[in-house]
Design a protein around this motif. Structure first.
Motif, mmCIF file in Angstrom:
data_model
loop_
_atom_site.group_PDB
_atom_site.id
_atom_site.type_symbol
_atom_site.label_atom_id
_atom_site.label_comp_id
_atom_site.label_asym_id
_atom_site.label_seq_id
_atom_site.Cartn_x
_atom_site.Cartn_y
_atom_site.Cartn_z
ATOM 1 N N ARG A 117 29.954 -23.972 5.863
ATOM 2 C CA ARG A 117 30.130 -24.477 4.535
ATOM 3 C C ARG A 117 28.976 -24.981 4.046
ATOM 4 O O ARG A 117 28.728 -24.760 2.784
ATOM 5 C CB ARG A 117 31.093 -25.809 4.874
ATOM 6 C CG ARG A 117 31.360 -26.427 3.594
ATOM 7 C CD ARG A 117 32.340 -27.370 3.714
ATOM 8 N NE ARG A 117 32.643 -28.018 2.333
ATOM 9 C CZ ARG A 117 33.830 -28.938 2.040
ATOM 10 N NH1 ARG A 117 34.510 -29.354 3.036
ATOM 11 N NH2 ARG A 117 33.796 -29.520 0.648
ATOM 12 N N ALA A 118 27.950 -25.676 4.725
ATOM 13 C CA ALA A 118 26.632 -26.012 4.169
ATOM 14 C C ALA A 118 25.835 -24.770 3.718
ATOM 15 O O ALA A 118 25.210 -24.722 2.650
ATOM 16 C CB ALA A 118 25.702 -26.690 5.125
ATOM 17 N N CYS A 119 25.943 -23.735 4.593
ATOM 18 C CA CYS A 119 25.233 -22.561 4.313
ATOM 19 C C CYS A 119 25.741 -21.931 2.710
ATOM 20 O O CYS A 119 25.118 -21.369 1.907
ATOM 21 C CB CYS A 119 25.406 -21.236 5.530
ATOM 22 S SG CYS A 119 24.687 -20.008 5.072
ATOM 23 N N ALA A 120 27.196 -21.809 2.905
ATOM 24 C CA ALA A 120 27.842 -21.266 1.591
ATOM 25 C C ALA A 120 27.339 -22.033 0.367
ATOM 26 O O ALA A 120 27.288 -21.493 -0.782
ATOM 27 C CB ALA A 120 29.396 -21.143 1.794
ATOM 28 N N ASN A 121 27.454 -23.432 0.561
ATOM 29 C CA ASN A 121 27.100 -24.286 -0.647
ATOM 30 C C ASN A 121 25.500 -23.860 -1.042
ATOM 31 O O ASN A 121 25.246 -23.904 -2.360
ATOM 32 C CB ASN A 121 27.412 -25.898 -0.223
ATOM 33 C CG ASN A 121 28.564 -26.179 0.205
ATOM 34 O OD1 ASN A 121 29.399 -25.341 -0.568
ATOM 35 N ND2 ASN A 121 28.938 -27.444 0.598
ATOM 36 N N LEU A 125 24.670 -22.482 -4.745
ATOM 37 C CA LEU A 125 23.834 -22.938 -5.743
ATOM 38 C C LEU A 125 22.556 -22.021 -6.016
ATOM 39 O O LEU A 125 22.215 -21.954 -7.356
ATOM 40 C CB LEU A 125 23.082 -24.454 -5.296
ATOM 41 C CG LEU A 125 22.231 -25.062 -6.306
ATOM 42 C CD1 LEU A 125 22.913 -25.397 -7.581
ATOM 43 C CD2 LEU A 125 21.865 -26.575 -5.608
ATOM 44 N N TRP A 126 21.991 -21.410 -4.959
ATOM 45 C CA TRP A 126 20.868 -20.603 -5.407
ATOM 46 C C TRP A 126 21.363 -19.322 -6.233
ATOM 47 O O TRP A 126 20.572 -18.942 -7.134
ATOM 48 C CB TRP A 126 20.360 -19.830 -4.047
ATOM 49 C CG TRP A 126 19.622 -18.660 -4.229
ATOM 50 C CD1 TRP A 126 19.635 -17.352 -4.149
ATOM 51 C CD2 TRP A 126 18.278 -18.735 -4.817
ATOM 52 N NE1 TRP A 126 18.843 -16.426 -4.417
ATOM 53 C CE2 TRP A 126 17.871 -17.328 -5.069
ATOM 54 C CE3 TRP A 126 17.462 -19.892 -5.555
ATOM 55 C CZ2 TRP A 126 16.663 -17.079 -5.813
ATOM 56 C CZ3 TRP A 126 16.185 -19.564 -6.025
ATOM 57 C CH2 TRP A 126 15.903 -18.354 -6.266
ATOM 58 N N ARG A 127 22.587 -18.787 -5.954
ATOM 59 C CA ARG A 127 23.278 -17.832 -6.756
ATOM 60 C C ARG A 127 23.247 -17.926 -8.243
ATOM 61 O O ARG A 127 22.906 -17.468 -9.332
ATOM 62 C CB ARG A 127 24.364 -17.287 -6.368
ATOM 63 C CG ARG A 127 24.433 -16.254 -4.982
ATOM 64 C CD ARG A 127 25.587 -15.612 -4.787
ATOM 65 N NE ARG A 127 25.643 -14.892 -3.658
ATOM 66 C CZ ARG A 127 26.430 -14.200 -3.373
ATOM 67 N NH1 ARG A 127 27.751 -14.045 -3.833
ATOM 68 N NH2 ARG A 127 26.424 -13.262 -2.381
ATOM 69 N N LEU A 128 23.317 -19.444 -8.790
ATOM 70 C CA LEU A 128 23.384 -19.769 -10.075
ATOM 71 C C LEU A 128 21.938 -19.733 -10.550
ATOM 72 O O LEU A 128 21.589 -19.335 -11.772
ATOM 73 C CB LEU A 128 23.903 -21.142 -10.316
ATOM 74 C CG LEU A 128 25.607 -21.427 -9.990
ATOM 75 C CD1 LEU A 128 25.833 -22.915 -10.026
ATOM 76 C CD2 LEU A 128 26.134 -20.483 -11.126
ATOM 77 N N MET A 129 20.894 -20.137 -9.632
ATOM 78 C CA MET A 129 19.682 -20.255 -10.027
ATOM 79 C C MET A 129 19.091 -18.903 -10.318
ATOM 80 O O MET A 129 18.605 -18.419 -11.273
ATOM 81 C CB MET A 129 18.763 -20.867 -8.832
ATOM 82 C CG MET A 129 18.475 -22.313 -9.146
ATOM 83 S SD MET A 129 17.452 -23.053 -7.918
ATOM 84 C CE MET A 129 16.128 -22.358 -8.235
ATOM 85 N N GLU A 130 19.435 -17.860 -9.369
ATOM 86 C CA GLU A 130 19.226 -16.653 -9.159
ATOM 87 C C GLU A 130 19.642 -15.947 -10.673
ATOM 88 O O GLU A 130 18.810 -14.948 -11.213
ATOM 89 C CB GLU A 130 19.783 -15.806 -7.971
ATOM 90 C CG GLU A 130 19.398 -14.307 -7.792
ATOM 91 C CD GLU A 130 20.069 -13.904 -6.728
ATOM 92 O OE1 GLU A 130 19.159 -13.193 -5.839
ATOM 93 O OE2 GLU A 130 21.152 -13.845 -6.283
ATOM 94 N N ALA A 131 20.793 -16.167 -10.956
ATOM 95 C CA ALA A 131 21.580 -15.469 -12.350
ATOM 96 C C ALA A 131 20.454 -15.779 -13.564
ATOM 97 O O ALA A 131 20.315 -15.139 -14.475
ATOM 98 C CB ALA A 131 22.865 -15.962 -12.595
ATOM 99 N N LEU A 132 20.229 -17.154 -13.540
ATOM 100 C CA LEU A 132 19.268 -17.628 -14.639
ATOM 101 C C LEU A 132 17.780 -17.221 -14.518
ATOM 102 O O LEU A 132 17.302 -16.536 -15.556
ATOM 103 C CB LEU A 132 19.101 -19.241 -14.673
ATOM 104 C CG LEU A 132 20.376 -19.992 -14.813
ATOM 105 C CD1 LEU A 132 20.150 -21.442 -14.845
ATOM 106 C CD2 LEU A 132 20.967 -19.578 -16.301
#
Length: 197
Positions: A117-121, A125-132
């Motif tokens: 779960r911690a890994c998925a969280n 969050l990184w994927r949101l950053m990555e998209a930006l």
């Protein structure tokens, strides 16, 4: 521990970019330096979540990479070269980069069910950053990098433009959102790593 395994996209039709990427990552603090493993793939071992975030941003800016991050323990003693390592984090990184090729996004994986779960969280969050970050132009990357170490007015003076121009570029680059999200990604990875003995 963190194992970052990276594979070049479109390697069959593109020039070999692995040496360039490894050179860009040379300033990142590692336990075992990034090195080519096989073909157009390379790997490094890290222990510092700040360094992990730095490496991910460098690769995102450099574009054209399938990125897999494995989180977990590594077999000890750790060999001198990353490519010779083994253990849960290495296996997770291998599976992560394979999945990244299918998902077209960076993948974080762990073999420990208690950490999933911690890994998925952290991944979410990184994927949101990555998209930006992926939407940034070269100019936005440059100005955002400068703004991490100086005020908008100082950047404007150095670039010989108005503060309003810098503000517009930073807004388009989602500079504030990235600066707010980065510590959260690092914190999630740090808390995950802190469960290790």
């Amino acid at each position: 521990m963190f194992v970052l395994t990276v594979d070049q996209r479109g390697s069959r039709t593109q020039p070999d970019r692995v040496p360039e990427a490894i050179d860009l990552l040379s300033a990142v603090t590692t336990v075992r330096a990034f090195e080519r493993t096989v073909g157009d793939e390379f790997q490094g071992v890290l222990s510092d979540p700040v360094a992990v975030a730095e490496a991910l941003e460098i690769l995102t800016r450099n574009k054209g990479w399938h990125i897999g991050l494995g989180l977990g323990t590594v077999d000890q003693p750790l060999p001198a070269n990353a490519r010779e390592g083994d253990g849960p984090a290495f296996r997770a990184a291998r599976n992560a980069v394979d999945r990244a090729k299918k998902e077209k996004a960076t993948v974080f994986l762990t073999e420990d069910p208690n950490d999933e779960r911690a890994c998925a969280n952290a991944q979410a969050l990184w994927r949101l950053m990555e998209a930006l970050l992926q939407a940034r132009t070269a100019r936005q990357w440059e100005i955002s990098h400068l703004a991490r170490h100086a005020t908008g007015a100082e950047v404007a003076k150095a670039q010989d433009v108005t503060p309003q121009t810098i503000s517009t570029v930073l807004q388009a680059a989602h500079h504030r959102e990235i600066e707010e999200a980065r510590p959260a990604v690092i914190d999630l990875l740090s808390r995950w790593e802190s469960t290790r003995e």
